[in-house]
Design a protein around this motif. Structure first.
Motif, PDB file in Angstrom:
ATOM      1  N   PRO A   1      37.663  36.409  46.310  1.00 54.24           N
ATOM      2  CA  PRO A   1      37.236  36.080  44.800  1.00 54.24           C
ATOM      3  C   PRO A   1      37.217  37.222  44.046  1.00 54.24           C
ATOM      4  CG  PRO A   1      36.102  34.437  46.504  1.00 54.24           C
ATOM      5  CD  PRO A   1      36.503  35.702  47.076  1.00 54.24           C
ATOM      6  N   GLY A   2      37.855  37.092  42.953  1.00 50.62           N
ATOM      7  CA  GLY A   2      37.554  38.205  41.947  1.00 50.62           C
ATOM      8  C   GLY A   2      36.355  38.496  41.591  1.00 50.62           C
ATOM      9  N   GLY A   3      35.526  37.272  41.671  1.00 50.94           N
ATOM     10  CA  GLY A   3      34.239  37.591  41.087  1.00 50.94           C
ATOM     11  C   GLY A   3      33.190  38.330  41.839  1.00 50.94           C
ATOM     12  N   MET A   4      33.805  38.489  43.072  1.00 58.94           N
ATOM     13  CA  MET A   4      32.937  39.625  43.960  1.00 58.94           C
ATOM     14  C   MET A   4      33.150  41.105  43.594  1.00 58.94           C
ATOM     15  SD  MET A   4      33.195  38.292  47.846  1.00 58.94           S
ATOM     16  CE  MET A   4      32.538  36.661  48.509  1.00 58.94           C
ATOM     17  N   ILE A   5      34.072  41.329  42.872  1.00 56.67           N
ATOM     18  CA  ILE A   5      34.459  42.526  42.666  1.00 56.67           C
ATOM     19  C   ILE A   5      34.194  43.036  41.270  1.00 56.67           C
ATOM     20  CG2 ILE A   5      36.611  44.182  42.788  1.00 56.67           C
ATOM     21  CD1 ILE A   5      35.867  42.632  45.276  1.00 56.67           C
ATOM     22  N   ALA A   6      33.294  44.179  41.508  1.00 62.28           N
ATOM     23  CA  ALA A   6      33.193  45.000  40.146  1.00 62.28           C
ATOM     24  C   ALA A   6      34.296  45.651  39.523  1.00 62.28           C
ATOM     25  CB  ALA A   6      32.002  46.117  40.574  1.00 62.28           C
ATOM     26  N   PRO A   7      34.661  45.543  38.287  1.00 65.39           N
ATOM     27  CA  PRO A   7      35.674  45.940  37.739  1.00 65.39           C
ATOM     28  C   PRO A   7      35.811  47.428  37.738  1.00 65.39           C
ATOM     29  CG  PRO A   7      33.839  45.295  35.801  1.00 65.39           C
ATOM     30  CD  PRO A   7      33.454  44.919  37.531  1.00 65.39           C
ATOM     31  N   ASN A   8      34.954  48.122  37.777  1.00 70.39           N
ATOM     32  CA  ASN A   8      35.205  49.648  37.839  1.00 70.39           C
ATOM     33  C   ASN A   8      35.024  50.333  39.325  1.00 70.39           C
ATOM     34  OD1 ASN A   8      35.913  49.621  35.141  1.00 70.39           O
ATOM     35  ND2 ASN A   8      33.766  49.767  34.435  1.00 70.39           N
ATOM     36  N   GLY A   9      34.819  49.437  40.322  1.00 74.57           N
ATOM     37  CA  GLY A   9      34.521  49.843  41.636  1.00 74.57           C
ATOM     38  C   GLY A   9      35.586  49.983  42.338  1.00 74.57           C
ATOM     39  N   GLN A  10      35.386  50.700  43.560  1.00 67.41           N
ATOM     40  CA  GLN A  10      36.423  50.678  44.790  1.00 67.41           C
ATOM     41  C   GLN A  10      35.593  49.794  46.091  1.00 67.41           C
ATOM     42  OE1 GLN A  10      39.538  51.889  44.538  1.00 67.41           O
ATOM     43  NE2 GLN A  10      39.046  52.494  42.389  1.00 67.41           N
ATOM     44  N   HIS A  11      36.499  48.677  46.507  1.00 69.53           N
ATOM     45  CA  HIS A  11      35.809  47.979  47.436  1.00 69.53           C
ATOM     46  C   HIS A  11      36.898  47.796  48.657  1.00 69.53           C
ATOM     47  CE1 HIS A  11      34.366  46.629  43.681  1.00 69.53           C
ATOM     48  NE2 HIS A  11      33.214  46.264  44.116  1.00 69.53           N
ATOM     49  N   PHE A  12      36.293  47.470  49.834  1.00 65.78           N
ATOM     50  CA  PHE A  12      37.065  47.198  51.082  1.00 65.78           C
ATOM     51  C   PHE A  12      36.075  46.177  51.816  1.00 65.78           C
ATOM     52  CE2 PHE A  12      34.077  50.750  51.804  1.00 65.78           C
ATOM     53  CZ  PHE A  12      33.509  50.432  53.204  1.00 65.78           C
ATOM     54  N   ALA A  13      36.873  45.632  52.812  1.00 66.61           N
ATOM     55  CA  ALA A  13      36.236  44.683  53.677  1.00 66.61           C
ATOM     56  C   ALA A  13      35.921  45.121  55.012  1.00 66.61           C
ATOM     57  CB  ALA A  13      36.810  43.421  53.766  1.00 66.61           C
ATOM     58  N   LEU A  14      35.150  44.586  55.988  1.00 67.94           N
ATOM     59  CA  LEU A  14      34.883  44.752  57.302  1.00 67.94           C
ATOM     60  C   LEU A  14      34.519  43.795  58.033  1.00 67.94           C
ATOM     61  CD1 LEU A  14      32.624  47.990  56.826  1.00 67.94           C
ATOM     62  CD2 LEU A  14      34.836  47.960  57.705  1.00 67.94           C
ATOM     63  N   GLU A  15      35.056  43.531  59.234  1.00 64.51           N
ATOM     64  CA  GLU A  15      34.684  42.355  60.091  1.00 64.51           C
ATOM     65  C   GLU A  15      33.417  42.655  60.796  1.00 64.51           C
ATOM     66  OE1 GLU A  15      36.557  39.687  63.881  1.00 64.51           O
ATOM     67  OE2 GLU A  15      37.689  41.306  62.942  1.00 64.51           O
ATOM     68  N   VAL A  16      32.617  41.839  60.737  1.00 62.89           N
ATOM     69  CA  VAL A  16      31.062  42.104  61.606  1.00 62.89           C
ATOM     70  C   VAL A  16      31.540  41.921  62.992  1.00 62.89           C
ATOM     71  CG1 VAL A  16      28.891  41.277  61.605  1.00 62.89           C
ATOM     72  CG2 VAL A  16      29.891  41.371  59.448  1.00 62.89           C
ATOM     73  N   LYS A  17      30.765  42.929  63.689  1.00 59.05           N
ATOM     74  CA  LYS A  17      30.443  42.778  65.406  1.00 59.05           C
ATOM     75  C   LYS A  17      29.222  42.908  65.652  1.00 59.05           C
ATOM     76  CE  LYS A  17      32.170  44.720  69.492  1.00 59.05           C
ATOM     77  NZ  LYS A  17      32.503  43.532  70.378  1.00 59.05           N
ATOM     78  N   GLY A  18      28.522  41.608  66.308  1.00 59.35           N
ATOM     79  CA  GLY A  18      27.236  41.833  66.782  1.00 59.35           C
ATOM     80  C   GLY A  18      26.379  40.979  65.806  1.00 59.35           C
ATOM     81  N   ASP A  19      25.204  40.789  66.315  1.00 54.69           N
ATOM     82  CA  ASP A  19      24.199  39.831  65.779  1.00 54.69           C
ATOM     83  C   ASP A  19      22.823  40.321  65.124  1.00 54.69           C
ATOM     84  OD1 ASP A  19      22.804  40.417  67.978  1.00 54.69           O
ATOM     85  OD2 ASP A  19      22.877  38.396  69.096  1.00 54.69           O
ATOM     86  N   SER A  20      23.029  41.614  64.751  1.00 51.07           N
ATOM     87  CA  SER A  20      21.715  42.216  64.457  1.00 51.07           C
ATOM     88  C   SER A  20      21.145  41.652  63.083  1.00 51.07           C
ATOM     89  CB  SER A  20      21.635  43.641  64.622  1.00 51.07           C
ATOM     90  OG  SER A  20      22.619  44.296  63.563  1.00 51.07           O
ATOM     91  N   MET A  21      22.140  41.114  62.204  1.00 50.28           N
ATOM     92  CA  MET A  21      21.760  41.097  60.861  1.00 50.28           C
ATOM     93  C   MET A  21      21.844  39.233  60.681  1.00 50.28           C
ATOM     94  SD  MET A  21      21.219  43.659  59.689  1.00 50.28           S
ATOM     95  CE  MET A  21      21.146  43.542  57.895  1.00 50.28           C
ATOM     96  N   ILE A  22      21.663  38.571  61.660  1.00 50.48           N
ATOM     97  CA  ILE A  22      21.714  36.913  61.733  1.00 50.48           C
ATOM     98  C   ILE A  22      20.576  36.506  60.624  1.00 50.48           C
ATOM     99  CG2 ILE A  22      23.063  36.807  63.610  1.00 50.48           C
ATOM    100  CD1 ILE A  22      20.157  36.032  65.012  1.00 50.48           C
ATOM    101  N   GLU A  23      19.392  37.188  60.485  1.00 49.22           N
ATOM    102  CA  GLU A  23      18.251  36.592  59.568  1.00 49.22           C
ATOM    103  C   GLU A  23      18.585  36.916  58.259  1.00 49.22           C
ATOM    104  OE1 GLU A  23      14.384  37.449  60.693  1.00 49.22           O
ATOM    105  OE2 GLU A  23      14.557  36.744  62.686  1.00 49.22           O
ATOM    106  N   ALA A  24      19.868  37.767  58.150  1.00 47.70           N
ATOM    107  CA  ALA A  24      20.037  37.878  56.597  1.00 47.70           C
ATOM    108  C   ALA A  24      21.408  37.198  56.368  1.00 47.70           C
ATOM    109  CB  ALA A  24      20.462  39.649  56.364  1.00 47.70           C
TER     110      ALA A  24
END
Length: 232
Positions: A134-157
């Motif tokens: 969704p465009g709402g995630m993207i800051a108008p003047n920023g550069q963005h990319f995506a990553l696939e998460v591997k692992g479970d160390s951030m599950i409580e977040a």
């Protein structure tokens, strides 16, 4: 009627969901409420669930959804229909941006492979495929990319193995931010950032993983989490 601690916890969860799109970890709740152990948080969470203010989501480690709020915090929340989860992170957008149809148009981002939510893995540099966000995630003047998460160390977040995280490129971070960090020049990991004097702590959101600390010159921030996409 809620007790003072129950109300304090509900307000803290509500604010963090509004700010980050994911609930705080039990450790963060414990610190916020100045409690000595997580057992007190468990009791407060159970009490809030029994009173119909929150719901713990199945199959997602300690994920919490707020169903309603007391009048002092704004009243009843409308329940949402089931849909693949898209969680916006970062700060709330101004009203003018929310009304801009271009701002909310879908955007294609490159998925730069996998990022470790566990022990660091080799740095990511190759585009594996594209993902529409969704465009709402993207800051108008920023550069963005995506990553696939591997692992479970951030599950409580609220970040699970297989999720797609949306990252805004930046070389700086504030304490508490979830970041992509390049460690010792060749290993990348997704962790919560904490500066401790001349050291950088990269904190997991899973008690099974220890906090790793590095001299500041061995950690390079490559981006900050601004959103998360999950498919079922």
């Amino acid at each position: 009627m809620l007790t003072k601690k129950q109300l304090q916890l509900l307000e803290f969860i509500h604010k963090r969901l509004q700010r980050d799109g994911v609930p705080p970890s039990f450790d963060e709740m414990k610190v916020e409420l100045d409690l000595r152990s997580k057992s007190g948080i468990h009791r407060l969470i159970t009490a809030l669930e029994e009173r119909g203010f929150i719901r713990r989501l199945p199959h997602r480690a300690r994920a919490i959804e707020i169903i309603r709020l007391p009048e002092s915090l704004g009243g009843v929340l409308e329940p949402q229909a089931f849909a693949p989860t898209v969680i916006d992170g970062g700060r709330p957008q101004p009203a003018a941006a929310a009304a801009d149809p271009v701002r909310h148009a879908a955007v294609e981002l490159p998925v730069m492979g996998r990022i470790a939510a566990g022990v660091p893995i080799e740095a990511i540099s190759q585009v594996s495929h594209q993902v529409v966000v969704p465009g709402g995630m993207i800051a108008p003047n920023g550069q963005h990319f995506a990553l696939e998460v591997k692992g479970d160390s951030m599950i409580e977040a609220g970040i699970n193995d297989g999720d797609i995280v949306v990252i805004r490129e930046t070389g700086a971070a504030d304490n508490g931010d979830i970041v992509v960090a390049l460690v010792e020049g060749h290993e990348a990991t997704l962790k919560r950032y904490q500066r401790q004097g001349s050291m950088i702590a990269l904190e997991a959101a899973n008690p099974a993983y220890e906090t790793r600390r590095y001299p500041e010159d061995q950690v390079q921030i490559q981006g900050q989490l601004v959103g998360l996409i999950r498919t079922y």
